[in-house]
Design an enzyme around this catalytic site. Structure first.
Site, PDB file in Angstrom:
ATOM      1  N   HIS A  43      35.688  31.076  17.460  1.00  0.00           N
ATOM      2  CA  HIS A  43      35.804  30.006  18.455  1.00  0.00           C
ATOM      3  C   HIS A  43      35.710  28.666  17.718  1.00  0.00           C
ATOM      4  O   HIS A  43      34.633  28.088  17.615  1.00  0.00           O
ATOM      5  CB  HIS A  43      34.673  30.146  19.489  1.00  0.00           C
ATOM      6  CG  HIS A  43      34.799  29.257  20.677  1.00  0.00           C
ATOM      7  ND1 HIS A  43      34.352  29.616  21.926  1.00  0.00           N
ATOM      8  CD2 HIS A  43      35.330  28.024  20.828  1.00  0.00           C
ATOM      9  CE1 HIS A  43      34.597  28.636  22.781  1.00  0.00           C
ATOM     10  NE2 HIS A  43      35.179  27.654  22.137  1.00  0.00           N
ATOM     11  N   GLU A  70      39.299  32.043  20.416  1.00  0.00           N
ATOM     12  CA  GLU A  70      38.909  31.461  21.697  1.00  0.00           C
ATOM     13  C   GLU A  70      38.901  29.950  21.588  1.00  0.00           C
ATOM     14  O   GLU A  70      38.618  29.409  20.514  1.00  0.00           O
ATOM     15  CB  GLU A  70      37.461  31.787  22.045  1.00  0.00           C
ATOM     16  CG  GLU A  70      37.054  33.189  22.122  1.00  0.00           C
ATOM     17  CD  GLU A  70      35.528  33.279  22.244  1.00  0.00           C
ATOM     18  OE1 GLU A  70      35.074  34.397  22.457  1.00  0.00           O
ATOM     19  OE2 GLU A  70      34.810  32.268  22.111  1.00  0.00           O
ATOM     20  N   HIS A 190      29.752  37.260  26.838  1.00  0.00           N
ATOM     21  CA  HIS A 190      28.686  36.266  26.953  1.00  0.00           C
ATOM     22  C   HIS A 190      27.361  36.930  27.275  1.00  0.00           C
ATOM     23  O   HIS A 190      27.203  37.535  28.323  1.00  0.00           O
ATOM     24  CB  HIS A 190      28.974  35.172  27.984  1.00  0.00           C
ATOM     25  CG  HIS A 190      28.633  33.820  27.420  1.00  0.00           C
ATOM     26  ND1 HIS A 190      27.344  33.393  27.269  1.00  0.00           N
ATOM     27  CD2 HIS A 190      29.412  32.861  26.886  1.00  0.00           C
ATOM     28  CE1 HIS A 190      27.360  32.205  26.697  1.00  0.00           C
ATOM     29  NE2 HIS A 190      28.590  31.851  26.438  1.00  0.00           N
TER      30      HIS A 190
END
Ligand code: PXP
Length: 238
Positions: A43, A70, A190
């Protein structure tokens, strides 16, 4: 089968704390693959406080499993992803200063923007996943963007799990059923951990992929990376 994609941002955070190249992010990614990870997730954020854009370039030619990038689809991010061409891009709505992703997309409000971005990535052969909460209209509108998959934002599940896992998982099952019925693939991520992962998988056996960073890297401090990846994969055996 549900694939385990290891998010290696935390490895880069440790490296960046000292400058230099310890731990080596690329080597760590290769070792995660060797230990059984079926994908690597990064990310990159605009301030490059963990994964840097250069890491993304370095990782692409060496990874043997699925590469998932991401991020918020800024112009810079879109350009990077379209040139690097990972297997999958996961679109998250977080602002640049966010500590971590903390919400899914409002796909109703951002439908036109997402449609454009999704089509652009898909025209380059990149599978698209949209990070989303369990609000059912958001899932229906996600399908209208043309996305291949959604990634369920599991932080509320993880938070509520210790005080009542049946209630915690219920909205995720409902969302995953709807997503499946309208033809979307399903990822999740998450705050997934050794505590809560198996129960999610039991309740949504058709999950395509989980992407896990924080808890997995923390567990590796105790168990080592090889054993930790093995333990996470054991949670995903249906
Ligand atoms: N999925 C998305 C879209 C994320 O932004 C993150 C955090 O970077 C994760 C999954 C992984 O979350 P965690 O680090 O809590 O496992």
């Amino acid at each position: 089968m549900t694939k385990l994609s290891v998010n290696i941002n935390k490895i880069a955070t440790i490296r960046n704390a000292r400058g230099g190249n310890v731990p080596n992010v690329c080597q760590m990614a290769l070792d995660c693959e060797r230990f059984g990870a079926e994908g690597i997730t990064v990310h990159p954020r605009p301030d490059e406080r963990h994964i840097r854009y250069a890491d993304v370039w370095d990782l692409k030619p060496i990874l043997k499993t699925e590469f998932n990038i991401e991020g918020y689809p800024s112009d810079e991010f879109i350009k990077l992803v379209n040139v690097v061409k990972p297997h999958q891009v996961t679109l998250v709505p977080d602002p640049p200063e966010a500590i971590t992703s903390n919400a899914g997309w409002d796909t109703i409000k951002h439908l036109d923007f997402l449609k454009k971005v999704v089509a652009d990535f898909q025209s380059n052969g990149i599978r698209v996943s949209i990070f989303i909460d369990t609000h059912l209209p958001n899932i229906e509108y996600a399908a209208l963007t043309g996305t291949d998959r959604v990634e369920l934002y599991t932080e509320p599940y993880a938070t509520d799990y210790p005080t009542g896992r049946e209630k915690a998982v219920a909205p995720f099952v409902e969302a995953a059923v709807l997503a499946k019925d309208i033809g979307l693939g399903i990822n999740a991520g998450h705050d997934l951990s050794l505590e809560n992962l198996a129960y999610l998988k039991q309740n949504i056996p058709w999950l395509d992929e989980v992407s896990i960073g924080h808890a997995l890297i923390a567990d590796a401090l105790y168990f080592g990376m090889e054993s930790t990846i093995k333990k996470y994969k054991e949670q995903l055996i249906g």
